[in-house]
Scaffold this motif. Sequence first.
Motif, PDB file in Angstrom:
ATOM      1  N   ARG A   1     -14.065 -22.421  23.665  1.00 37.31           N
ATOM      2  CA  ARG A   1     -14.180 -21.788  22.797  1.00 37.31           C
ATOM      3  C   ARG A   1     -11.954 -21.334  22.545  1.00 37.31           C
ATOM      4  NH1 ARG A   1     -16.582 -16.506  24.985  1.00 37.31           N
ATOM      5  NH2 ARG A   1     -16.113 -16.151  27.321  1.00 37.31           N
TER       6      ARG A   1
ATOM      7  N   MET B   1     -15.967 -33.508  11.459  1.00 37.88           N
ATOM      8  CA  MET B   1     -15.600 -32.502  11.557  1.00 37.88           C
ATOM      9  C   MET B   1     -15.937 -31.439  11.640  1.00 37.88           C
ATOM     10  SD  MET B   1     -11.315 -32.235  12.387  1.00 37.88           S
ATOM     11  CE  MET B   1     -11.059 -30.756  13.142  1.00 37.88           C
ATOM     12  N   ALA B   2     -16.399 -30.642  12.538  1.00 37.61           N
ATOM     13  CA  ALA B   2     -16.427 -29.399  12.646  1.00 37.61           C
ATOM     14  C   ALA B   2     -15.673 -28.060  12.203  1.00 37.61           C
ATOM     15  CB  ALA B   2     -17.764 -28.815  14.139  1.00 37.61           C
ATOM     16  N   GLU B   3     -16.001 -27.478  11.654  1.00 30.32           N
ATOM     17  CA  GLU B   3     -14.989 -26.005  11.314  1.00 30.32           C
ATOM     18  C   GLU B   3     -14.516 -25.211  12.098  1.00 30.32           C
ATOM     19  OE1 GLU B   3     -15.474 -23.866   7.204  1.00 30.32           O
ATOM     20  OE2 GLU B   3     -16.564 -25.774   6.520  1.00 30.32           O
ATOM     21  N   LYS B   4     -13.470 -24.986  11.905  1.00 28.53           N
ATOM     22  CA  LYS B   4     -13.289 -23.568  13.495  1.00 28.53           C
ATOM     23  C   LYS B   4     -13.534 -22.872  12.853  1.00 28.53           C
ATOM     24  CE  LYS B   4     -12.514 -26.496  16.059  1.00 28.53           C
ATOM     25  NZ  LYS B   4     -13.029 -26.736  17.762  1.00 28.53           N
TER      26      LYS B   4
ATOM     27  N   VAL C   1     -13.943 -20.634  17.310  1.00 28.50           N
ATOM     28  CA  VAL C   1     -15.163 -21.713  17.526  1.00 28.50           C
ATOM     29  C   VAL C   1     -15.437 -22.352  16.897  1.00 28.50           C
ATOM     30  CG1 VAL C   1     -15.514 -19.859  19.884  1.00 28.50           C
ATOM     31  CG2 VAL C   1     -16.193 -20.305  17.363  1.00 28.50           C
ATOM     32  N   SER C   2     -15.673 -23.641  17.262  1.00 26.81           N
ATOM     33  CA  SER C   2     -16.528 -24.305  16.180  1.00 26.81           C
ATOM     34  C   SER C   2     -17.910 -23.808  15.589  1.00 26.81           C
ATOM     35  CB  SER C   2     -16.700 -25.988  16.465  1.00 26.81           C
ATOM     36  OG  SER C   2     -18.184 -25.357  17.516  1.00 26.81           O
ATOM     37  N   GLU C   3     -18.179 -24.271  14.639  1.00 26.90           N
ATOM     38  CA  GLU C   3     -19.174 -23.357  13.489  1.00 26.90           C
ATOM     39  C   GLU C   3     -20.708 -23.933  14.779  1.00 26.90           C
ATOM     40  OE1 GLU C   3     -19.925 -23.111   9.038  1.00 26.90           O
ATOM     41  OE2 GLU C   3     -19.088 -24.318   9.549  1.00 26.90           O
ATOM     42  N   GLU C   4     -20.684 -25.134  14.567  1.00 21.54           N
ATOM     43  CA  GLU C   4     -22.013 -25.282  15.559  1.00 21.54           C
ATOM     44  C   GLU C   4     -21.610 -25.516  17.124  1.00 21.54           C
ATOM     45  OE1 GLU C   4     -20.610 -27.740  13.780  1.00 21.54           O
ATOM     46  OE2 GLU C   4     -21.665 -27.174  12.058  1.00 21.54           O
ATOM     47  N   CYS C   5     -20.795 -24.170  18.159  1.00 21.16           N
ATOM     48  CA  CYS C   5     -20.959 -24.584  19.120  1.00 21.16           C
ATOM     49  C   CYS C   5     -21.595 -23.503  19.511  1.00 21.16           C
ATOM     50  CB  CYS C   5     -19.461 -23.616  19.277  1.00 21.16           C
ATOM     51  SG  CYS C   5     -19.922 -21.979  18.825  1.00 21.16           S
TER      52      CYS C   5
END
Length: 78
Positions: free
Chosen positions: A24, A1-4, A35-39
Motif C-alpha cells: 500500500r 494492470m490492477a485498478e488502484k 491499494v490495488s483491488e486484488e491486494c
Amino acid sequence: MAEKLILPTEVKVCATCSYWDGDRQVDAEMKLVVVSEECQGECLVQETSKPGLHDVRRECDCIWEDLDPDEPSAPPAA
C-alpha cells in the motif's frame, strides 16, 4: 494492470489498519491509502493472509488500529 483504489484512513478495511502488512501507499498529509483491488497482505494480529479490502467491522478477532500515529503524550510534570 490492477485498478488502484484510494481510501480514507478511517475506512475500516485491512489495508487501512496499522497491523496489516501488505502493499500500500500511504499519504499521511492527505490521510489516504492507495491499494490495488486484488491486494493481499498479512494481518500481524491474526497471523493470516487477508485481502486489503476485507471489511473488519464484523470481524470478532480484529483489533483494527488507524494508521494515524498516536498523539505524543505530555511530558510528566516535574
